[in-house]
Design an enzyme around this catalytic site. Structure first.
Site, PDB file in Angstrom:
ATOM      1  N   HIS A 484      23.925   2.856  22.662  1.00 21.75           N
ATOM      2  CA  HIS A 484      24.479   1.672  21.962  1.00 21.75           C
ATOM      3  C   HIS A 484      23.804   0.855  21.380  1.00 21.75           C
ATOM      4  O   HIS A 484      24.515   0.352  20.653  1.00 21.75           O
ATOM      5  CB  HIS A 484      25.790   1.949  22.826  1.00 21.75           C
ATOM      6  CG  HIS A 484      26.560   3.179  22.911  1.00 21.75           C
ATOM      7  ND1 HIS A 484      26.877   4.186  24.215  1.00 21.75           N
ATOM      8  CD2 HIS A 484      26.810   4.164  21.895  1.00 21.75           C
ATOM      9  CE1 HIS A 484      27.147   5.161  23.421  1.00 21.75           C
ATOM     10  NE2 HIS A 484      27.181   4.993  22.286  1.00 21.75           N
ATOM     11  N   CYS A 798      25.369  12.855  11.245  1.00 25.13           N
ATOM     12  CA  CYS A 798      26.360  10.904  11.854  1.00 25.13           C
ATOM     13  C   CYS A 798      25.662  10.457  12.818  1.00 25.13           C
ATOM     14  O   CYS A 798      25.618   9.443  13.073  1.00 25.13           O
ATOM     15  CB  CYS A 798      27.356  10.836  11.690  1.00 25.13           C
ATOM     16  SG  CYS A 798      28.141  11.733  13.122  1.00 25.13           S
TER      17      CYS A 798
END
Ligand code: PEP
Ligand code: MG
Length: 874
Positions: A484, A798
């Site tokens: 992340h 995505c």
């Protein structure tokens, strides 16, 4: 008096091969010295004896050790591996380091090296043999285990009287002075003076009966009789060097030596192809070499966010976590301290085990030491003393370690002072779980960070966010970084490389180059190199400016396919930025980002406001909101998830709905309300679309659709948003046909699909190079998804693959309709798509799917895209 023989143990598990049988004339003829070779059966090279590391090849493929009797042992991993320029090798020791038998020296990627080099065969040779006699304790053809006795080195003593008798075959001092000759030249060998040229220089000196020495431009000298001394000069292509020969045949020796060093390629194969009169390249042409890995002063890691950054290196030293100063209840504080110490101990133990599993012995020992410190009763006692006097647990721990830090800093011992960093590390680690809420987002006030390339061991996403607007680039040593952070770095357009290793943490430079696109940090570029990289960065910026001008337009490929280029965002504010960056919609709103870093889940109203704002930002363009995807790497402090031995395979994503129905139902209601609030009656389909993470079969989709209908009915809402499915579990890809009959759309989550298909944790930096979406196994799952969806529903991507310049083009050629990526990449991707002929690339897909691994697919794609043929087609 002859001393007792030295035992050399096998530095790795392998098949014993006689030097004479090696397919390399230099080693086979013992030009470098006597010894033995092993054909490796594992992937870490260890020290065969106690001693000191006296030379590490700058291309990381070889290490020379001096044993305690003075013998210098070259351990050369593979043949012709210098040409790999470090690719596939990780050094685990540094020059000057004291080692004991069994110390891990060098880790190598056996497959990668074997595919690129002539052989993995690893010679172990005594390069300064004088009177030693080697006795082989294993038989060629036999497999030896690591640590098993391999060689006995008898120092028979006859040579002892000669002292440093390595020059004993050279001319005597008397005639040397009269016949000293010298010649200056530029080293032309692409790999510089590595083991093979060094051995040849020694052979030349011996053959001509001269004393030959090399003098580097900075005045350092090495006798050609000593291979390690030659290697230590660190001569690379383009280095200026003076050869000095003493002896009657000095001129002839110089002629041979300068031909050797001034010939561009010294490998036997290449040398025979190279014209004998090939001119030596100039220093300038050599330093302009495009290959970024062969240069000294470089570290290599894994690209997390592409781009080039040029600037000073600055070490990230965030403020300590903010803890309460005082507390009223010492007993509760003592308990809190115990809990924090246990949490940190568990983390350290997990890190220690991971380090051992990955063969990082040294790293494991550091974690061991930290664990021991954590259990130190004196530190604990000091902290409790402060707690008893009214400090909070965090403040008590801080004060206890601070006193120790000051004591060590005041000591005269460099060894003790070096432990300060460890203590500070522990200070921070234990204070973190005791910190006040919101601590992570504190600003870093250091002005030095502006325009810098930031160096850190690891960083939390919120620490990154606090500095992202000020820095040019980011380099992380770890291990342990979450992807992340990579997502955030790409979102901010900050070039970022991870997994650069511990060596990163001691680097300093006022002008460094981070080529994040290729995962390389250059800490010592010379003026010419710097100018070259600056020009390159300018070129990229000019291309980016041109792409940005066209960013709002649609992306239509050369063969007429319109591709939807959408944005991945985490909030309404990012959705606004995405619209400005040219997004055709939002392909992934990671709704869990709204739930992170808070004390409790956001209310239905707060969620509704945020979703409505995101929809409004896109002005009617589609916005795909992914329902809460928590579990595994995404944890919420206020939610205790069901325990799982392997959280990545546990209850996560949509699977958690049944455990937390209220959480999910509230989110669904907020979404339905926001969707109808922003809906335009004239639009046939609502801009809001919902997407389910971690779906493994159609039953889960059916269940959520029922919940959706029930929630909408209860709210009196009649227009339902489209409901799509993320394809990120291999079973979903393989059962795509049944899912496609009931899903309104697919979006492939390549991050998780890759980790599950390859069984490689996306969080493990050591696996990053192999955890590649272009692995044919992953591509086949994507192909299965497209085949299953054909004629039923559109397919988007995505995951990070949509922002990977190579993978994105291939995915579109395979038939993907939408790519959703971080906003910073949208303009560039649209520009690349406009130059692509998808049909021409699609024709290559069967060939790519048949390749061996991700690296092979990457190489083939790069070659195809670079060929004039593709440019003509594309
Ligand atoms: C993915 O797995 O590719 C994805 C987009 O989801 P995340 O990275 O948030 O798990
Ligand atoms: Mg995912």
């Amino acid at each position: 008096m002859a001393s007792s023989p030295l035992i050399l143990s096998a530095p790795l598990r392998g098949l014993v091969v006689a030097l004479g049988d090696l397919p390399d004339p230099v080693f086979a003829a013992e030009a470098l010295g006597p010894g033995i070779a092993l054909d490796p059966l594992d992937d870490i090279l260890h020290a065969p004896c106690d001693g000191e590391v006296i030379q590490c090849a700058r291309t990381r493929h070889a290490v020379t050790l001096r044993d305690d009797t003075g013998g210098e042992w070259l351990l050369h991993l593979g043949l012709d591996t210098v040409d790999l320029a470090g690719d596939g090798f990780t050094l685990l020791v540094a020059e000057g380091e004291r080692i004991t038998a069994g110390t891990a020296l060098l880790r190598f990627d056996a497959d990668r090296v074997a595919c690129q080099a002539k052989a993995l065969l690893t010679p172990i040779v005594l390069t300064n043999a004088a009177d030693q006699r080697l006795e082989l304790l294993a038989t060629p053809g036999q497999v030896v285990e690591r640590g098993e006795a391999l060689l006995l080195c008898h120092a028979d003593g006859a040579g002892e009287a000669e002292g440093a008798g390595l020059n004993s075959d050279a001319a005597s001092d008397d005639d040397q002075a009269a016949t000293e000759v010298r010649r200056e030249l530029t080293v032309a060998a692409a790999s510089g003076v590595h083991a093979r040229p060094a051995a040849r220089l020694r052979a030349i000196a011996r053959a001509h009966d001269v004393a030959l020495r090399l003098v580097a431009a900075d005045g350092r000298e090495a006798d050609a009789a000593s291979v390690s001394a030659l290697l230590n000069l660190g001569l690379v292509q383009g280095s200026r060097v003076t050869l000095v020969a003493r002896g009657a045949q000095g001129e002839a020796a110089l002629e041979a030596a300068s031909t050797l060093l001034a010939t561009p390629e010294t490998s036997p194969a290449a040398a025979s192809q190279a014209p004998a009169e090939a001119p030596a390249p100039s220093a300038s042409s050599s330093t302009a070499r495009a290959d970024p890995e062969g240069e000294p002063g470089q570290l290599r890691g894994t690209r997390a966010s592409p781009g080039i950054a040029i600037g000073p290196l600055r070490h990230y030293d965030p403020p300590l976590p903010r803890v309460a100063e005082t507390a009223a209840d010492p007993a509760a504080e003592r308990q809190a301290l115990t809990a924090a110490l246990e949490t940190v101990a568990a983390t350290l133990e997990a890190s220690r085990r991971a380090a051992v599993a990955q063969g990082h012995q040294e790293e494991a020992e550091i974690f061991d030491a930290h664990l021991a410190w954590l259990e130190d009763p004196a530190l604990r006692e000091a902290a409790e003393h402060h707690i008893a006097a009214g400090s909070s647990a965090g403040q008590g721990w801080y004060a206890a370690l601070q006193r120790e830090v000051e004591r060590l800093e005041a000591s005269d011992s460099a060894l003790l002072a070096a432990r300060v960093d460890d203590l500070r590390d522990l200070q921070r680690r234990v204070m973190t779980p005791l910190a006040e809420a919101g601590e992570d987002a504190r600003e870093v006030a250091d002005d030095d960070l502006d325009g810098a390339i930031l160096i850190a061991r690891e960083m939390t996403p919120s620490q990154f966010v606090a500095v992202a607007g000020r820095i040019q680039g980011l380099c992380l040593a770890a291990g342990g970084v979450t992807s992340h952070l990579a997502i955030l770095a790409r979102a901010r357009g900050v070039p970022c490389v991870m997994g650069l290793g511990e060596a990163l943490l001691s680097l300093t430079a006022e002008r460094a180059v981070l080529d994040a696109t290729h995962g390389v940090l250059e800490s010592a570029p010379d003026a010419e190199r710097l100018a070259q990289r600056e020009a390159e960065r300018e070129r990229h910026r000019a291309q980016a400016r041109a792409a940005a001008e066209q960013a709002q337009g649609v992306a239509v490929t050369r063969d007429g396919r319109q591709v939807h280029v959408a944005a991945n965002v985490g909030s309404a504010a990012e959705a606004e930025a995405a619209a400005r960056a040219g997004a055709d919609g939002v392909g992934l709103l990671r709704s869990e980002f709204l739930f992170l870093g808070r004390a409790a889940a956001p209310t239905r109203d707060a969620q509704q406001r945020e979703y409505a704002a995101a929809l409004a930002a896109l002005g009617g363009k589609p916005v795909i909101v992914r329902l809460l995807d928590i579990g595994a790497d995404k944890q919420l402090d206020y939610l205790t998830l069901p325990a799982a031995p392997n959280p990545a395979l546990g209850e996560r994503g949509i699977r958690l709905w049944r455990a937390f129905p209220e959480l999910f139902d509230t989110q669904l209601e907020a979404l339905l309300l926001a969707g109808s609030e922003v809906a335009d009656a004239a639009q046939t389909t609502l801009p809001l679309r919902l997407m389910l993470p971690m779906v493994s079969d159609v039953g889960e989709l059916r269940w959520v659709r029922q919940r959706l209908v029930a929630c909408a009915t209860a709210l009196g809402i009649t227009r339902l948003p489209a409901l799509g499915v993320m394809i990120e579990v291999p079973s979903a890809a393989l059962c795509a046909a049944s899912l496609a009959r009931e899903a309104d759309f697919f979006s492939i989550g390549t991050n998780d699909l890759t980790q599950y298909a390859l069984a490689m944790d996306r969080e493990v930096a050591a696996l990053a190079a192999h955890c590649d979406v272009l692995h044919p196994g992953v591509l086949r799952l994507i192909q299965a998804t497209l085949d299953g969806a054909a004629g039923h529903c559109p397919v988007g991507v995505c995951g990070a693959a949509a922002g990977d310049p190579l993978a994105a083009l291939l995915l579109v050629a395979m038939g993907v309709d939408e790519l959703s990526l971080e906003p910073a990449g949208i303009a560039g991707l649209k520009a690349s798509l406009r130059a692509l002929d998808t049909a021409a690339l699609d024709a290559r897909v069967p060939e790519l799917l048949a390749l061996d691994d991700g690296a092979a697919v990457r190489a083939a794609l790069t070659t195809w895209l670079d060929t004039p043929a593709s440019a003509a087609q594309a």
